[in-house]
Motif scaffolding. Structure first.
Motif, PDB file in Angstrom:
ATOM      1  N   VAL A  95       0.866  -1.170   0.000  1.00 61.48           N
ATOM      2  CA  VAL A  95       0.000   0.000   0.000  1.00 61.48           C
ATOM      3  C   VAL A  95       0.909   1.227   0.000  1.00 61.48           C
ATOM      4  O   VAL A  95       1.935   1.248   0.681  1.00 61.48           O
ATOM      5  N   ALA A  96       0.553   2.222  -0.801  1.00 58.15           N
ATOM      6  CA  ALA A  96       1.400   3.409  -0.934  1.00 58.15           C
ATOM      7  C   ALA A  96       0.539   4.662  -0.895  1.00 58.15           C
ATOM      8  O   ALA A  96      -0.630   4.645  -1.287  1.00 58.15           O
ATOM      9  N   ALA A 101       3.622   6.951  -4.800  1.00 58.08           N
ATOM     10  CA  ALA A 101       3.289   6.091  -5.934  1.00 58.08           C
ATOM     11  C   ALA A 101       3.584   6.801  -7.252  1.00 58.08           C
ATOM     12  O   ALA A 101       4.083   6.191  -8.201  1.00 58.08           O
ATOM     13  N   GLU A 102       3.295   8.099  -7.310  1.00 54.83           N
ATOM     14  CA  GLU A 102       3.501   8.840  -8.553  1.00 54.83           C
ATOM     15  C   GLU A 102       4.961   9.156  -8.828  1.00 54.83           C
ATOM     16  O   GLU A 102       5.420   9.076  -9.972  1.00 54.83           O
ATOM     17  N   HIS A 103       5.705   9.491  -7.791  1.00 52.81           N
ATOM     18  CA  HIS A 103       7.034  10.051  -8.010  1.00 52.81           C
ATOM     19  C   HIS A 103       8.204   9.106  -7.763  1.00 52.81           C
ATOM     20  O   HIS A 103       9.335   9.440  -8.127  1.00 52.81           O
ATOM     21  N   ALA A 198      -2.889  20.686  -6.326  1.00 56.93           N
ATOM     22  CA  ALA A 198      -2.275  19.499  -5.720  1.00 56.93           C
ATOM     23  C   ALA A 198      -2.746  18.280  -6.489  1.00 56.93           C
ATOM     24  O   ALA A 198      -3.605  18.366  -7.374  1.00 56.93           O
ATOM     25  N   GLY A 199      -2.162  17.118  -6.153  1.00 52.96           N
ATOM     26  CA  GLY A 199      -2.586  15.859  -6.748  1.00 52.96           C
ATOM     27  C   GLY A 199      -3.884  15.382  -6.143  1.00 52.96           C
ATOM     28  O   GLY A 199      -4.526  16.091  -5.351  1.00 52.96           O
ATOM     29  N   PRO A 200      -4.307  14.164  -6.446  1.00 51.41           N
ATOM     30  CA  PRO A 200      -5.616  13.661  -6.000  1.00 51.41           C
ATOM     31  C   PRO A 200      -5.738  13.532  -4.489  1.00 51.41           C
ATOM     32  O   PRO A 200      -6.852  13.558  -3.956  1.00 51.41           O
ATOM     33  N   ALA A 201      -4.616  13.378  -3.795  1.00 48.10           N
ATOM     34  CA  ALA A 201      -4.662  13.232  -2.335  1.00 48.10           C
ATOM     35  C   ALA A 201      -4.660  14.569  -1.614  1.00 48.10           C
ATOM     36  O   ALA A 201      -4.788  14.616  -0.386  1.00 48.10           O
ATOM     37  N   GLY A 202      -4.509  15.666  -2.354  1.00 51.57           N
ATOM     38  CA  GLY A 202      -4.392  16.962  -1.716  1.00 51.57           C
ATOM     39  C   GLY A 202      -3.106  17.050  -0.918  1.00 51.57           C
ATOM     40  O   GLY A 202      -2.068  16.539  -1.342  1.00 51.57           O
ATOM     41  N   ILE A 203      -3.158  17.675   0.234  1.00 53.15           N
ATOM     42  CA  ILE A 203      -2.018  17.708   1.153  1.00 53.15           C
ATOM     43  C   ILE A 203      -2.414  16.875   2.360  1.00 53.15           C
ATOM     44  O   ILE A 203      -3.252  17.278   3.167  1.00 53.15           O
ATOM     45  N   SER A 226      -5.884  15.126 -11.168  1.00 50.13           N
ATOM     46  CA  SER A 226      -5.736  13.671 -11.202  1.00 50.13           C
ATOM     47  C   SER A 226      -4.341  13.203 -10.823  1.00 50.13           C
ATOM     48  O   SER A 226      -4.147  12.026 -10.511  1.00 50.13           O
ATOM     49  N   SER A 227      -3.348  14.099 -10.864  1.00 47.29           N
ATOM     50  CA  SER A 227      -1.983  13.754 -10.476  1.00 47.29           C
ATOM     51  C   SER A 227      -1.231  15.029 -10.146  1.00 47.29           C
ATOM     52  O   SER A 227      -1.657  16.138 -10.524  1.00 47.29           O
ATOM     53  N   GLU A 228      -0.103  14.884  -9.454  1.00 50.84           N
ATOM     54  CA  GLU A 228       0.741  16.053  -9.201  1.00 50.84           C
ATOM     55  C   GLU A 228       1.394  16.522 -10.492  1.00 50.84           C
ATOM     56  O   GLU A 228       1.714  17.703 -10.639  1.00 50.84           O
ATOM     57  N   THR A 229       1.596  15.617 -11.431  1.00 51.77           N
ATOM     58  CA  THR A 229       2.143  16.004 -12.732  1.00 51.77           C
ATOM     59  C   THR A 229       1.185  16.937 -13.457  1.00 51.77           C
ATOM     60  O   THR A 229       1.600  17.946 -14.047  1.00 51.77           O
ATOM     61  N   GLU A 230      -0.122  16.642 -13.388  1.00 48.39           N
ATOM     62  CA  GLU A 230      -1.114  17.518 -14.000  1.00 48.39           C
ATOM     63  C   GLU A 230      -1.184  18.848 -13.253  1.00 48.39           C
ATOM     64  O   GLU A 230      -1.338  19.918 -13.859  1.00 48.39           O
ATOM     65  N   ALA A 231      -1.069  18.793 -11.919  1.00 51.05           N
ATOM     66  CA  ALA A 231      -1.066  20.024 -11.124  1.00 51.05           C
ATOM     67  C   ALA A 231       0.113  20.911 -11.515  1.00 51.05           C
ATOM     68  O   ALA A 231      -0.017  22.134 -11.645  1.00 51.05           O
ATOM     69  N   LEU A 232       1.274  20.291 -11.726  1.00 50.27           N
ATOM     70  CA  LEU A 232       2.459  21.049 -12.104  1.00 50.27           C
ATOM     71  C   LEU A 232       2.284  21.673 -13.493  1.00 50.27           C
ATOM     72  O   LEU A 232       2.760  22.783 -13.755  1.00 50.27           O
ATOM     73  N   ALA A 233       1.583  20.964 -14.389  1.00 47.84           N
ATOM     74  CA  ALA A 233       1.306  21.518 -15.714  1.00 47.84           C
ATOM     75  C   ALA A 233       0.443  22.770 -15.603  1.00 47.84           C
ATOM     76  O   ALA A 233       0.656  23.759 -16.340  1.00 47.84           O
TER      77      ALA A 233
END
Length: 324
Positions: A95-96, A101-103, A198-203, A226-233
């Protein structure tokens, strides 16, 4: 002193009778007596005396009985672990937390699978707040990412957590963002007046950045993507700010594509943890991954620039995304 002798003595001590122990073991009573005689001679102690149709342990016998139970228990656990390794082929239920999991999970678990023959993994992403109870219920073998908090009322939670990667969260914005030109400390209230991604988990409250935010006494409205990558975009497009992982945005900050916003109290330093059940209940493969995650090779793989870091989603589970 042999394991068979200790097993026989432990059973005699538990049942209080040589006859009962022989019946339980499916051997003759003289065979039990012979094993105990060898043990008595080896330890130079009578261990027990016959009394009222049974036995009474001597002080030395009582001391040995405790050790014998532990040794026999460990031997049985080792047998189960070996059998589990043969039948499960090293399968790990992991479990992560979403940021890990993303990074980092893909690189860590890919390298682990290459280094440990027969290892296979299934990864499911959950909130950090739920991981402790799931571990205790043996839903998962190991947790990676934020440290699982103790479930309510758990007391001694029975989970061993080992830190394996230190990170920093920095507030970033696009070069043209209104906050990007500020050089002095930026008040958190000024940051909260603008979109914060932020990503899907927020902070997550269980993370260091979550605890830092809670200590400021504010509850920002965070736009979860949906992801921190999308948030960064979205941040690159000048739509707002986010708390990004320092090693992920390092090159873009150096190139000027992103700017670190000097918010008071940041960067926020945090740790990712590998958490298993305590040493008496954790599986061998879980402990192997826990140790591996803290090695220099694992760290280098997780923070190396370029390439895919995360996991590939297939159905309801995440699996290691392999690359050459």
């Amino acid at each position: 002193m042999t394991l068979g002798q200790l097993r026989t003595f432990a059973l005699v001590a538990k049942l209080g009778s040589l006859h009962a122990a022989a019946a339980h073991l499916g051997v003759s009573e003289p065979a039990v007596s012979s094993a105990l005689a060898a043990l008595r001679q080896d330890l130079c102690d009578p261990l027990f005396v016959r009394a009222h149709g049974g036995i009474s342990l001597t002080p030395g016998g009582r001391a040995l009985a405790e050790y014998a139970q532990d040794i026999v228990g460990l031997a049985d656990k080792a047998r189960r672990e070996v059998a589990h390794a043969q039948t499960e082929t090293g399968r790990l239920k992991i479990v992560a937390t979403a940021p890990f999991a993303e990074h980092a999970a893909g690189r860590l678990l890919d390298l682990f699978s290459r280094r440990v023959p027969g290892a296979s993994v299934d990864v499911v992403v959950e909130q950090a707040e739920d991981m402790g109870s799931m571990m205790l219920e043996r839903v998962y073998d190991i947790a990676l990412g934020a440290r699982p908090p103790a479930p309510n009322g758990a007391g001694d939670v029975g989970i061993d957590s080992v830190p394996f990667l230190r990170y920093q969260r920095v507030v970033v914005a696009a070069a043209g963002h209104p906050l990007a030109s500020q050089h002095g400390p930026v008040a958190l209230t000024e940051l909260l007046a603008r979109p914060w991604f932020a990503g899907p988990a927020g902070i997550q409250a269980a993370s260091e950045e979550g605890r830092w935010l809670a200590s400021q006494g504010v509850a920002p409205e965070i736009v979860r993507l949906s992801s921190e990558t999308e948030a960064l975009a979205a941040v690159r497009a000048g739509e707002g700010t986010m708390m990004a992982l320092g090693h992920i945005v390092r090159d873009e900050i150096r190139s000027g594509a992103l700017v670190r916003v000097p918010v008071a109290g940041t960067p926020v330093a945090g740790l990712w943890w590998a958490s298993t059940l305590d040493r008496h209940r954790a599986t061998t493969m879980a402990l192997t991954l826990q140790r591996f995650a803290a090695t220099a090779d694992a760290t280098a793989a997780m923070v190396a620039p370029g390439g895919s870091r995360g996991l590939e989603r297939r159905g309801s589970k995440f699996h290691v995304a392999l690359w050459s």
